[in-house]
Design an enzyme around this catalytic site. Structure first.
Site, PDB file in Angstrom:
ATOM      1  N   GLY A  12       0.781  -1.228   0.000  1.00 31.32           N
ATOM      2  CA  GLY A  12       0.000   0.000   0.000  1.00 31.32           C
ATOM      3  C   GLY A  12       0.810   1.274   0.000  1.00 31.32           C
ATOM      4  N   SER A  13       2.053   1.232  -0.515  1.00 34.30           N
ATOM      5  CA  SER A  13       2.837   2.478  -0.525  1.00 34.30           C
ATOM      6  C   SER A  13       2.243   3.479  -1.513  1.00 34.30           C
ATOM      7  CB  SER A  13       4.316   2.207  -0.837  1.00 34.30           C
ATOM      8  OG  SER A  13       4.490   1.819  -2.170  1.00 34.30           O
ATOM      9  N   LEU A  85      -4.076  -7.220  -7.109  1.00 32.90           N
ATOM     10  CA  LEU A  85      -3.666  -8.421  -7.827  1.00 32.90           C
ATOM     11  C   LEU A  85      -4.811  -9.404  -8.070  1.00 32.90           C
ATOM     12  CD1 LEU A  85      -0.222  -8.989  -6.081  1.00 32.90           C
ATOM     13  CD2 LEU A  85      -0.750  -7.696  -8.161  1.00 32.90           C
ATOM     14  N   HIS A 104       0.982   0.224 -13.570  1.00 31.49           N
ATOM     15  CA  HIS A 104       1.761  -0.985 -13.839  1.00 31.49           C
ATOM     16  C   HIS A 104       3.242  -0.623 -13.810  1.00 31.49           C
ATOM     17  CE1 HIS A 104       2.358  -5.051 -15.274  1.00 31.49           C
ATOM     18  NE2 HIS A 104       3.319  -4.567 -16.039  1.00 31.49           N
ATOM     19  N   GLU A 174       6.483   5.983  -9.169  1.00 37.32           N
ATOM     20  CA  GLU A 174       5.032   5.844  -8.967  1.00 37.32           C
ATOM     21  C   GLU A 174       4.518   6.864  -7.959  1.00 37.32           C
ATOM     22  OE1 GLU A 174       4.272   1.148  -9.970  1.00 37.32           O
ATOM     23  OE2 GLU A 174       4.711   1.641  -7.895  1.00 37.32           O
TER      24      GLU A 174
HETATM   25  C1  GAR Z   1       3.497  -1.307  -7.512  1.00 33.97           C
HETATM   26  O1  GAR Z   1       4.805  -1.247  -8.008  1.00 33.97           O
HETATM   27  C2  GAR Z   1       2.514  -1.467  -8.658  1.00 33.97           C
HETATM   28  O2  GAR Z   1       2.912  -0.847  -9.841  1.00 33.97           O
HETATM   29  C3  GAR Z   1       2.516  -2.961  -8.813  1.00 33.97           C
HETATM   30  O3  GAR Z   1       2.551  -3.461  -7.503  1.00 33.97           O
HETATM   31  C4  GAR Z   1       3.273  -2.554  -6.673  1.00 33.97           C
HETATM   32  C5  GAR Z   1       2.434  -2.295  -5.447  1.00 33.97           C
HETATM   33  O4  GAR Z   1       3.163  -1.570  -4.490  1.00 33.97           O
HETATM   34  N1  GAR Z   1       1.361  -3.396  -9.547  1.00 33.97           N
HETATM   35  C6  GAR Z   1       1.385  -4.450 -10.360  1.00 33.97           C
HETATM   36  O5  GAR Z   1       2.361  -5.134 -10.561  1.00 33.97           O
HETATM   37  C7  GAR Z   1       0.053  -4.713 -11.062  1.00 33.97           C
HETATM   38  N2  GAR Z   1       0.244  -5.518 -12.217  1.00 33.97           N
HETATM   39  P1  GAR Z   1       2.422  -0.910  -3.241  1.00 33.97           P
HETATM   40  O6  GAR Z   1       1.515  -1.962  -2.630  1.00 33.97           O
HETATM   41  O7  GAR Z   1       3.531  -0.537  -2.303  1.00 33.97           O
HETATM   42  O8  GAR Z   1       1.647   0.279  -3.727  1.00 33.97           O
END
Ligand code: GAR
Length: 187
Positions: A12-13, A85, A104, A174
């Site tokens: 969840g960052s 996911l 992504h 991101e």
């Molecule tokens: C992020 O890097 C996002 O782009 C990726 O999961 C990570 C979640 O990080 N998403 C995917 O790979 C979707 N196909 P977070 O939980 O720290 O936000």
């Protein structure tokens, strides 16, 4: 005031970056975070920020209409996937057409599609010898990672990179861009 729902399965960052960006903005707020995983780190992160979360069981995601009911109940205007996911089924996509986006961790269409998430993406990028990677924000459609691209930003892939160091660089990209891309879409 627009209501954003964030869907997240992991740490969840990105959810945190979005919540912090819109805090006190007056234009939008994260009204609720929905997850498919009770043990996802996003729950404690959101609790610390005073944002409500709800775990929606797998079978409800598989149908989708119950999730639409929750989003309607929360008067959600815009849906943001941030490390989500689980497959997003047709009822949700149709109810929020043009108002549901995903981030992504690669430069789509490269390294997208089924099985390409999180560290799998960074491993594949490094294994293929790419010199750059980055992030893609796109609309969510029935095709996994196939919706119209809204925004991309690039970063280098260094020869010494591991999936972890590349993931950290991509995460920073991101956090810097996703909130402002969402803000522009809300205008
Ligand atoms: C992020 O890097 C996002 O782009 C990726 O999961 C990570 C979640 O990080 N998403 C995917 O790979 C979707 N196909 P977070 O939980 O720290 O936000």
């Amino acid at each position: 005031m627009k209501n954003i729902a964030v869907l997240a399965s992991g740490e969840g960052s990105n959810a945190e970056a979005i919540v912090r960006y819109f805090a006190g903005s007056g234009a939008a707020r994260v009204a609720i975070v929905l997850s498919n995983r009770e043990k996802a780190g996003v729950h404690s992160r959101m609790a610390a920020l005073g944002v409500r979360t709800e775990t929606v069981p797998r079978e409800l995601w598989n149908d989708g209409s119950a999730v639409v009911d929750i989003l309607m109940r929360e008067a959600v205007d815009f849906v943001v996937l941030a490390g989500f996911l689980c497959r997003v089924e047709a009822p949700i996509i149709e109810a929020f057409s043009g108002r549901i986006v995903n981030i992504h961790p690669s430069l789509l269409p490269k390294f997208g599609g089924a099985g390409m998430w999180g560290h799998h993406v960074h491993e594949a990028v490094i294994a293929s010898g790419e010199k750059e990677s980055g992030i893609t924000v796109h609309y969510v459609t029935k095709e996994i990672d196939g919706g119209e691209i809204i925004f991309q930003a690039k970063c280098p892939v260094e020869p010494v990179d591991t999936p972890e160091t590349l993931a950290n660089r991509v995460h920073a990209l991101e956090h810097a861009h996703y909130p402002t891309v969402i803000e522009n879409l809300l205008k």
